[in-house]
Design a protein around this motif. Structure first.
Motif, short mmCIF file in Angstrom:
data_model
loop_
_atom_site.label_atom_id
_atom_site.label_comp_id
_atom_site.label_asym_id
_atom_site.label_seq_id
_atom_site.Cartn_x
_atom_site.Cartn_y
_atom_site.Cartn_z
N ILE A 1 0.84 -1.21 0.00
CA ILE A 1 0.00 0.00 0.00
C ILE A 1 0.87 1.25 0.00
O ILE A 1 0.59 2.22 -0.72
CB ILE A 1 -0.95 0.01 1.21
CG1 ILE A 1 -1.94 -1.16 1.12
CG2 ILE A 1 -1.70 1.33 1.31
CD1 ILE A 1 -2.82 -1.31 2.35
N SER A 2 1.94 1.25 0.78
CA SER A 2 2.84 2.41 0.87
C SER A 2 3.49 2.71 -0.47
O SER A 2 3.63 3.88 -0.86
CB SER A 2 3.92 2.16 1.93
OG SER A 2 3.35 1.92 3.20
N TYR A 3 3.88 1.66 -1.18
CA TYR A 3 4.50 1.84 -2.49
C TYR A 3 3.53 2.49 -3.47
O TYR A 3 3.90 3.42 -4.21
CB TYR A 3 4.98 0.49 -3.03
CG TYR A 3 5.62 0.57 -4.40
CD1 TYR A 3 6.95 0.95 -4.54
CD2 TYR A 3 4.91 0.25 -5.55
CE1 TYR A 3 7.55 1.02 -5.78
CE2 TYR A 3 5.50 0.32 -6.80
CZ TYR A 3 6.81 0.71 -6.91
OH TYR A 3 7.40 0.79 -8.15
N GLU A 4 2.28 2.02 -3.47
CA GLU A 4 1.28 2.60 -4.38
C GLU A 4 0.97 4.05 -3.99
O GLU A 4 0.74 4.89 -4.86
CB GLU A 4 0.00 1.76 -4.35
CG GLU A 4 0.17 0.32 -4.81
CD GLU A 4 0.77 0.20 -6.20
OE1 GLU A 4 0.44 1.05 -7.07
OE2 GLU A 4 1.58 -0.73 -6.42
N PHE A 5 0.99 4.33 -2.70
CA PHE A 5 0.77 5.70 -2.24
C PHE A 5 1.88 6.61 -2.75
O PHE A 5 1.62 7.72 -3.26
CB PHE A 5 0.72 5.74 -0.71
CG PHE A 5 0.56 7.12 -0.13
CD1 PHE A 5 -0.70 7.65 0.10
CD2 PHE A 5 1.68 7.90 0.18
CE1 PHE A 5 -0.86 8.93 0.63
CE2 PHE A 5 1.53 9.17 0.71
CZ PHE A 5 0.26 9.69 0.93
#
Length: 331
Positions: free
Chosen positions: A272-276
């Motif tokens: 999720i952090s990478y996509e954010f």
């Protein structure tokens, strides 16, 4: 004071990492490591392994985990390469190290030895991060739970606040170390060089110097995002999994159960952090600016203004990884 130029003409996928007296840059096709040693500038350029056009590693929320692990391995390898130019040991420790190296190379090939050392370094780095940002806050949260029984969300929020405090304290203490100040200056040079390239200005020392040392797609920002996303994911998951989560009389055992659950959820947090980070890095508006602001502020601790020699290293590293087809590195 020179005006900071921040106007982007496009966003590149090229990223980098500060090293000991050097910079590593990763482009779409190549990875370059440039180190300024006492006897001059040393460079190492390696091709990047290309994934298949259709691969599980490219799926949203999955690619972040693979990219994180690959970046860790590449970063540690580049750091070890730069450290080799500045290793100073006494004769006794050098002899012991030589015997150890000889034993490893006897059992394994030189290439396999390097791979083993890099793997061990990556594992130790991840273990330290897990201990510092997951295990320690969970143990503290378990202690606090004595006064807040059955307050799952509150406990997770407290643990999250502890993680943020640990991160800020860790960054602050690291930034005060004399040796790290130069590394953080190279970090600033890396950001400035990429900013200059994204502004489509000629890569000269003067143009690079005028850029801001902050960048929204920095690893420091990513780390901060991981902490924030972990607070949200762990809080929601704790509530959903509470009915099936075993409870023990021992607070330590309960803390260990929570640690295991959080470790299992860690790939989701990283994904999720990478996509954010991709989202806020791709678009340029008031919302993305607001979302990326905390991570950008944190970079004031992990970047310093570089001198011209550091900027030259950044320019050399970036130039070496520019793609043959212009624009193929677009983010």
């Amino acid at each position: 004071m020179a005006k900071k130029t921040t106007t982007e003409k496009f966003k590149t996928m090229i990223g980098g990492q500060a090293l000991i007296e050097g910079i590593m840059m990763m482009g779409p096709e190549k990875c370059a490591t440039v180190v300024r040693a006492k006897d001059g500038i040393h460079t190492k350029v390696e091709p990047r392994k290309q994934t298949k056009k259709f691969s599980v590693k490219k799926l949203p929320f999955v690619r972040g985990v693979f990219n994180f692990c690959a970046s860790m391995k590449t970063g540690v390898s580049a750091l070890m390469y730069s450290a080799d130019f500045f290793t100073e040991e006494d004769e006794e420790s050098t002899e012991k190290q030589s015997k150890f190296d000889a034993w490893l190379e006897k059992k394994l090939s030189s290439e396999k030895t390097q791979s083993v050392l890099i793997t061990v370094a990556v594992v130790l780095g991840i273990a330290l991060s897990v201990g510092l940002f997951i295990v320690l806050p969970s143990l503290i949260g378990s202690f606090i739970n004595r006064w807040l029984p059955n307050q799952v969300i509150v406990r997770n929020l407290i643990e999250g606040a502890i993680r943020i405090a640990i991160l800020l304290l860790y960054m602050f203490l690291i930034s005060r170390m004399k040796d790290m100040k130069r590394v953080f200056s190279y970090h600033g040079a890396e950001h400035k060089t990429i900013r200059c390239y994204e502004a489509k200005l000629p890569l000269t020392v003067e143009n690079v110097r005028a850029q801001t040392r902050l960048h929204p797609r920095c690893g420091t920002s990513f780390l901060f995002v991981v902490i924030i996303i972990s607070i949200l994911v762990f809080s929601v998951a704790s509530v959903l999994l509470q009915p099936i989560t075993p409870e023990f009389d021992s607070g330590i055992l309960n803390a260990l159960v929570r640690v295991v659950l959080k470790l299992l959820l860690l790939p989701i947090v990283v994904g999720i952090s990478y996509e954010f980070n991709r989202l806020v890095g791709r678009y340029d508006n008031w919302l993305t600016h607001a979302l990326s602001a905390p991570g950008m502020w944190l970079q004031y601790l992990t970047t310093n203004e570089p001198d011209d020699s550091m900027i030259e290293v950044g320019i050399e590293a970036l130039t070496l990884v520019l793609p043959e087809q212009e624009g193929s590195d677009r983010w």
